[in-house]
Design an enzyme around this catalytic site. Structure first.
Site, PDB file in Angstrom:
ATOM      1  CG  PHE A  23       4.445 -52.438 -49.745  1.00  0.00           C
ATOM      2  CD1 PHE A  23       4.294 -53.260 -50.870  1.00  0.00           C
ATOM      3  CD2 PHE A  23       5.261 -52.868 -48.708  1.00  0.00           C
ATOM      4  CE1 PHE A  23       4.964 -54.483 -50.935  1.00  0.00           C
ATOM      5  CE2 PHE A  23       5.919 -54.086 -48.778  1.00  0.00           C
ATOM      6  CZ  PHE A  23       5.770 -54.899 -49.892  1.00  0.00           C
ATOM      7  NE  ARG A  44       2.569 -50.903 -72.015  1.00  0.00           N
ATOM      8  CZ  ARG A  44       3.728 -50.637 -71.427  1.00  0.00           C
ATOM      9  NH1 ARG A  44       4.842 -50.629 -72.138  1.00  0.00           N
ATOM     10  NH2 ARG A  44       3.783 -50.403 -70.132  1.00  0.00           N
ATOM     11  CE  LYS A  85       3.512 -47.711 -65.933  1.00  0.00           C
ATOM     12  NZ  LYS A  85       4.734 -47.398 -66.628  1.00  0.00           N
ATOM     13  CG  PHE A 120       9.965 -47.136 -69.288  1.00  0.00           C
ATOM     14  CD1 PHE A 120      10.033 -48.405 -68.731  1.00  0.00           C
ATOM     15  CD2 PHE A 120      10.634 -46.928 -70.490  1.00  0.00           C
ATOM     16  CE1 PHE A 120      10.745 -49.437 -69.348  1.00  0.00           C
ATOM     17  CE2 PHE A 120      11.350 -47.952 -71.114  1.00  0.00           C
ATOM     18  CZ  PHE A 120      11.402 -49.185 -70.539  1.00  0.00           C
ATOM     19  CB  THR A 168      -1.308 -52.859 -59.416  1.00  0.00           C
ATOM     20  OG1 THR A 168      -0.412 -53.917 -59.735  1.00  0.00           O
ATOM     21  CG2 THR A 168      -2.176 -53.259 -58.248  1.00  0.00           C
ATOM     22  CB  ALA A 211       8.351 -47.881 -72.962  1.00  0.00           C
ATOM     23  CE  LYS A 258       9.667 -68.204 -60.447  1.00  0.00           C
ATOM     24  NZ  LYS A 258       8.868 -68.993 -59.525  1.00  0.00           N
ATOM     25  CD1 TRP A 307      -0.880 -55.689 -55.071  1.00  0.00           C
ATOM     26  CD2 TRP A 307      -1.109 -56.087 -52.888  1.00  0.00           C
ATOM     27  NE1 TRP A 307      -0.160 -56.816 -54.784  1.00  0.00           N
ATOM     28  CE2 TRP A 307      -0.281 -57.097 -53.453  1.00  0.00           C
ATOM     29  CE3 TRP A 307      -1.397 -56.141 -51.523  1.00  0.00           C
ATOM     30  CZ2 TRP A 307       0.257 -58.125 -52.681  1.00  0.00           C
ATOM     31  CZ3 TRP A 307      -0.862 -57.182 -50.765  1.00  0.00           C
ATOM     32  CH2 TRP A 307      -0.044 -58.159 -51.348  1.00  0.00           C
TER      33      TRP A 307
END
Lengths: 558, 558
Positions: B383, B96, B73, B303, B75, B275, B107, B411
């Site tokens: 992807f 945010r 989202k 979310f 990205t 959220a 990570k 991406w």
């Protein structure tokens, strides 16, 4: 000159962009990391690049024992920096950052006062460049990782009753002094006693202020002792594997902050460890960087010379490999009178005899400072009610000890009021007469180090310590910590451990209540009295009156 | 293109000075408060000065219910912003800020991914511009003042068993979830139960993100309910007199942060409320400022659309007086497959039927978004393992609902991979076809508001709430809080309250466990499941591997 408040003077300051302040020290603007238009951090890369330059002259400003009358140590530090610039020297000052929490109890402190201040004052009393928040985060990350380690099986076998690493918050919050944490069942861990200190009391603060660079910082963080096993063997931060992440959190905070005085001269403001359980000086990185870029660096140490200057010499100078070329001892006529027995409400009336009586306190500080092999000059920080006869009494007394006292009016007049002191200090510093040595060698036993300070600085007859404390010191010597300096934690109001014993007491005893090993910071804390590491708020905290007014200015903070 | 990690791509970014980024939005450099060379706050004065300008177009990016496959989202938000700039539109994004604490557990998160990222990534995962530290300080100042009030006589008669205001820390520290504080005797106060939440769960965070300006902020802070008396009457932050000082602590944090995408386009990164117990969007100030300086603003909500978009519309848009001109729903073939019953380890194999089955989840989100009167476009975030047949299956399904799905390759290719979506979105936004309305009016009863969301968004048959909860809602209505929107706290993984119920379930019930009044933020939190407000660290926290390498780069954070 009409009398204005510190904050009114600070707000009227004609600030220069921070890049111009940096340019005065030949710090290129790409090496300044700006925080707004009037604050910047000096980049680590720049600091490395100047490492081989010769050092400028270092001037330490210290003071008599503090009294409620106020001495003006920071004001004199700022004024002397401006004064040196005024007489044509390239000078910078180095002072400590303020703690956020206490500003919501009592009113926030100016950095200096009158026409000798550092700006921006509001930022410096609030978040500034976030250094203390970074220290809080790094400290509490270690705390969380300790309880997390215990939760997941406690492979290091930490005794949960002997976790000595507490948590910190930059807030006056007495409710957090003693807590029981990890309540609420299996999912929340093993209940144990814990508590919070205020951030400036964190060993991480002391470490940041004593580290030479990031590698040194990470090494010292790893050396922190976080608690003990049932067999009393220590567990280190390195065992918890928190040292690397803590160093990452402190990466930006390690870079010293540059701001300016009201007269647009450079001021480094960096670090702020307690002056009792820690050493009470701004960071080594800031002082060493300033020495590379300025010809004169004026810095200060916390509390009076018995605590602040002693630690500056025996801890900071020893560790950082620096030493002062001259020392200024700040005194005021009013403080002399209080040391001479006058009550605060009677300070307005002339009382030359009280001044003379009170001078004993000043005299001993002069002797003590000289015992480090460094020349001392007294700055009489002038107050409007001081009479000529009172000022003269101080001058005569100091002359009788072979030193010199110079009247300074920087509070009212800025640099123009302090050129005499600036000139004299530069003469002394250039003369190369300082022959600095620490008070004790690394090899001396820990107890002898304590005795040396107690007898030579406090002029006590003896140090009282029970067998448990002496055994503890011997254990640390056996464990390889015997070479560390000692960090005395006692009242700042007296040479003795009794805050009501003003003047220059002799024949007293120094009772040691407790000793603590700050293995990361690299000193043994010797506690000789009640030391509060988490303050509370007063009945009517100043926070109740702090607000933004319609112009967006902060009201009630000062 | 050789495959590089997000952090490698981010570190190789050719960043422009932040002043040049500001210039793209005609923000003069004196109105930018720099934090280093690549971050700045936009000054409050500038924000006031543009208040009368017309608004640009607002694009909301939301998503299907999240799955372990990842949707992208943020990205897509970043990519679409870059794409709009690429086709010649003046566009900015609004996202945010990240929370510090969780980075030491798992990570840290990139802001976006691949060639659609916001930089500087390390700073954004660490202290950034200090906003969250300021929120922590403001929150804990109130906490300290509450216990201090009780300590000094409790004139407000607070029931110490009913203090609902906890403390916060930006750290994953399960040991602080439940504590007993004020232990240790008279000097430390009255022992009571308390605890810590993570900073992003603070009501102060929600307030900062929903306030229009500093005056609004201070008013809302004053409205916070900190606890109750024995007669159950509420005690407000205003009664403790903490609101003014809290606003002072938040003064800088209220100014939105400007950074840049990899393609040097402007990105506002400001605020980060939970959220679930909060509304999960960046700040109103950032979004409204961006709308004044850019022609297109692309923003996202937390979310999936059932939680994030619903709250964006019913809470943020309602309060801020803004509304989206178009909505992008992000989906991936992989997530469709998981919704269609495929396990994560089997995602690599083509399975068109599973994609088709999983589309039911997407379909319902499309319907729901349209029910707010705003046009929706699906972005298929490509992807590398996606097959053409799978992509085509999604497109066909979406077309069958009268909407459009567009394949996006930002991406891998940055803005060049997302020009189709950017073009279509700009056409829709310019057409003015959006006819936004909230799902329920202010006047509707609180329970009916819950029912409306449960039935129309979640497609539940009923809301289950016992008498105590219904009575509580009625009491709040009588006390004047009936006009507030409701903020649903439930699992993000399903339309229902059962996280394992993927796809597009119907016939379920929504059980309300608890309701909470966030009187400062201005919503009623409706808790329909287990909500964790203080995370813990895993067995091997990522912090153990985080360190500075010899080049001074951070290792292990990503």
């Amino acid at each position: 000159m009409a009398h204005k408040s510190d904050i009114e003077i600070a707000r009227a300051a004609n600030k220069q962009p921070i890049q111009e302040i940096g340019a005065k020290l030949a710090i290129p603007s790409e090496s300044l990391l700006p925080y707004g238009h009037d604050k910047a951090k000096v980049s680590a890369d720049f600091i490395s690049s100047v490492a081989d330059r010769p050092d400028g002259k270092l001037i330490l400003v210290t003071a008599i024992n503090p009294t409620p009358a106020g001495e003006g140590k920071t004001t004199t530090t700022v004024g002397l920096g401006d004064g040196l610039n005024r007489i044509g020297k390239k000078a910078a000052i180095c002072i400590r950052e303020a703690s956020l929490g206490p500003c919501f109890g009592m009113k926030g402190g100016a950095a200096g006062g009158g026409y000798a201040q550092v700006v921006p004052m509001e930022d410096m009393n609030l978040h500034f460049t976030g250094d203390f928040h970074a220290i809080t985060s790094a400290h509490n990350l270690l705390s969380a990782m300790i309880d997390n380690h215990i939760y997941w099986g406690n492979a290091l076998d930490i005794d949960i009753r002997r976790v000595s690493w507490r948590r910190v918050m930059d807030m006056n919050d007495r409710a957090l002094r003693e807590i029981v944490c990890s309540l609420g069942g299996v999912a929340n861990g093993f209940p144990r006693e814990g508590g919070f200190d205020i951030t400036v009391a964190s060993e991480v603060m002391a470490i940041l202020c004593l580290s030479n660079d990031l590698a040194d910082l990470e090494k010292r963080l790893g050396d922190i002792i976080i608690g003990y096993r049932r067999d009393r063997s220590p567990v280190y931060c390195r065992d918890i594997k928190a040292d690397g992440a803590m160093a990452v959190l402190l990466k930006d905070a390690m870079q010293p902050n540059l701001v300016q005085t009201l007269e647009n001269n450079p001021a480094f403001v960096h670090g702020g460890p307690f002056a009792n359980i820690a050493h009470g000086c701004n960071s080594v990185v800031a002082t060493k960087t300033a020495l590379k870029v300025a010809d004169y660096v004026v810095t200060e140490a916390g509390f009076g010379a018995d605590l602040g200057a002693e630690k500056f010499m025996n801890i900071k100078c020893r560790k950082a490999g620096i030493s002062p070329d001259a020392v200024v001892i700040v005194a005021t006529v009013r403080a002399m009178k209080m040391n001479g027995g006058v009550k605060k409400e009677d300070l307005g009336a002339e009382d030359v005899e009280a001044v003379q009586r009170g001078c004993a306190n000043l005299g001993r500080h002069i002797e003590n400072v000289k015992s480090f092999g460094v020349p001392a000059v007294v700055a009489i920080n002038h107050f409007v009610t001081d009479t000529d006869a009172e000022v003269e009494a101080v001058k005569e007394y100091v002359a009788s000890l072979g030193s010199e006292a110079i009247l300074c009016k920087h509070w009212a007049d800025g640099s123009a009021g302090i050129t005499d002191l600036a000139t004299r200090i530069s003469e002394i510093a250039e003369s190369g007469m300082a022959q600095f040595s620490t008070l004790y060698p690394d090899e001396m036993s820990l107890f002898e180090k304590i005795e040396t300070i107690a007898k030579r600085i406090y002029r006590a007859d003896e140090v009282l310590a029970d067998k448990k404390i002496r055994d503890q010191l011997r254990q640390w010597e056996e464990a390889g910590f015997g070479h560390l300096p000692v960090c005395m934690a006692k009242t700042q109001y007296s040479f003795s451990t009794d805050p009501n014993l003003r003047g220059a007491p002799t024949g007293h005893s120094v009772p040691v209540r407790e000793v603590r090993l700050s293995a990361g910071a690299g000193f043994i804390v010797v506690i000789c009295g009640q030391i509060m590491t988490m303050p509370g708020l007063p009945r009517t905290p100043s926070a109740e009156a702090i607000r933004l007014n319609e112009e967006g200015h902060i009201e009630g903070l000062f």
